[in-house]
Design an enzyme around this catalytic site. Structure first.
Site, PDB file in Angstrom:
ATOM      1  N   ASP A 118      15.107  12.509   0.745  1.00 29.27           N
ATOM      2  CA  ASP A 118      15.554  12.372  -0.653  1.00 29.27           C
ATOM      3  C   ASP A 118      16.698  13.336  -0.972  1.00 29.27           C
ATOM      4  OD1 ASP A 118      12.542  11.582  -2.561  1.00 29.27           O
ATOM      5  OD2 ASP A 118      14.304  10.386  -2.038  1.00 29.27           O
ATOM      6  N   HIS A 169      16.501  35.862   8.513  1.00 31.60           N
ATOM      7  CA  HIS A 169      16.695  36.285   7.117  1.00 31.60           C
ATOM      8  C   HIS A 169      16.025  35.305   6.162  1.00 31.60           C
ATOM      9  CE1 HIS A 169      19.727  37.758   3.832  1.00 31.60           C
ATOM     10  NE2 HIS A 169      18.505  37.693   3.399  1.00 31.60           N
ATOM     11  N   TYR A 227      22.179   3.133  10.880  1.00 36.84           N
ATOM     12  CA  TYR A 227      22.642   3.845  12.081  1.00 36.84           C
ATOM     13  C   TYR A 227      24.030   4.440  11.845  1.00 36.84           C
ATOM     14  CZ  TYR A 227      18.707   2.036  14.738  1.00 36.84           C
ATOM     15  OH  TYR A 227      17.450   1.735  15.178  1.00 36.84           O
TER      16      TYR A 227
HETATM   17  O1  LIG Z   1      18.058  39.203   1.168  1.00 39.61           O
HETATM   18  C1  LIG Z   1      17.994  40.225   0.505  1.00 39.61           C
HETATM   19  C2  LIG Z   1      17.329  41.437   1.049  1.00 39.61           C
HETATM   20  O2  LIG Z   1      16.823  41.142   2.348  1.00 39.61           O
HETATM   21  C3  LIG Z   1      18.535  40.228  -0.911  1.00 39.61           C
HETATM   22  O3  LIG Z   1      18.870  38.893  -1.228  1.00 39.61           O
HETATM   23  C4  LIG Z   1      17.495  40.642  -1.914  1.00 39.61           C
HETATM   24  O4  LIG Z   1      16.417  39.746  -1.747  1.00 39.61           O
HETATM   25  C5  LIG Z   1      18.027  40.513  -3.325  1.00 39.61           C
HETATM   26  O5  LIG Z   1      19.082  41.421  -3.475  1.00 39.61           O
HETATM   27  P1  LIG Z   1      19.844  41.530  -4.874  1.00 39.61           P
HETATM   28  O6  LIG Z   1      20.354  40.159  -5.251  1.00 39.61           O
HETATM   29  O7  LIG Z   1      18.850  42.036  -5.900  1.00 39.61           O
HETATM   30  O8  LIG Z   1      20.964  42.503  -4.599  1.00 39.61           O
END
Ligand SMILES: O=C(CO)[C@@H](O)[C@H](O)COP(=O)(O)O
Length: 233
Positions: A118, A169, A227
């Site tokens: 979606d 991350h 496709y």
């Molecule tokens: O990814 C990160 C830290 O790992 C940042 O995104 C924090 O999660 C938020 O930071 P600010 O936006 O408050 O500076």
């Protein structure tokens, strides 16, 4: 810019509402493409302390144009995405746990079903892990560069897959507004959770058939293909 500050403030407040962040994690921005200025959440401020007035206005190089507080630590990443993905007008970064789990495992989120299709025309790509010098020099800008590199190398259209998993991350999503970028972040977390469980149930049946992905996504987004061949019907 007052209207954009209000929109970006309200979009930021949706992150805790939809359980996409804890504490001050994550951030949302929106851009005024006429002025080439973006509004972003201030860094390290609790969501219940935010207000439209506390939003920070920066230019596309991250220089503060208006605002008393420091802009989000991820501002440079947002700036790269706005520069490289010209059709987007909102960017979101979260630490939503299911999407972060795939990012930390270095795995794409597979296109496992129509819930995924979606919103996303294919798997959510995970970026490569960043090199030491990239992390040490300018992590946030390099994060944006690695996101763009991922889409270029894998020939993925960022308008058709408005999300990425930054290796080790977490997720970034984007859209035609800050609100649409948040919507995409919510859907991303849901499909990450579904994909995880589908993989546990049957790892051999996870990717949806391409013709279903084509029909479902392209029909919803104004095209009809089979496709990958556009059918003008
Ligand atoms: O990814 C990160 C830290 O790992 C940042 O995104 C924090 O999660 C938020 O930071 P600010 O936006 O408050 O500076």
């Amino acid at each position: 810019m007052e209207e954009l500050k209000q929109e970006v403030y309200e979009a930021n407040m949706l992150l805790p509402k939809y359980n996409l962040v804890t504490f001050t994690w994550g951030n949302v921005s929106g851009i005024d493409r006429d002025k080439n200025l973006l509004v972003i959440k201030p860094s390290g401020v609790d969501y219940d302390q935010l207000s439209p007035e506390k939003m920070v206005v920066v230019d596309l190089d991250g220089n503060v144009v208006e605002g008393e507080l420091n802009p989000s630590s991820d501002t440079a990443t947002h700036c790269v995405l706005y520069k490289q993905f010209p059709n987007i007008k909102g960017v979101v970064h979260t630490h939503s746990p299911w999407a972060v789990s795939f990012a930390q495992a270095g795995l794409d989120i597979p296109a496992a079903g129509t819930t995924h299709a979606d919103t996303f025309y294919g798997p959510i790509p995970v970026s490569r892990a960043m090199e030491e010098d990239e992390v040490v020099t300018d992590y946030e800008k390099q994060t944006g560069d690695v996101i763009v590199e991922t889409f270029l190398k894998r020939h993925i259209d960022p308008d058709e897959v408005p999300a990425v998993l930054v290796n080790d991350h977490g997720p970034f999503t984007w859209g035609k507004s800050a609100f649409q970028a948040v919507h995409n972040a919510v859907v991303l977390e849901e499909v990450a959770k579904m994909a995880y469980h589908s993989l546990q149930l049957n790892p051999h049946h996870i990717e949806m058939d391409h013709y279903l992905l084509d029909k479902h996504y392209l029909r919803k987004h104004g095209r009809n293909a089979y496709y990958g061949q556009a059918i003008d019907k």
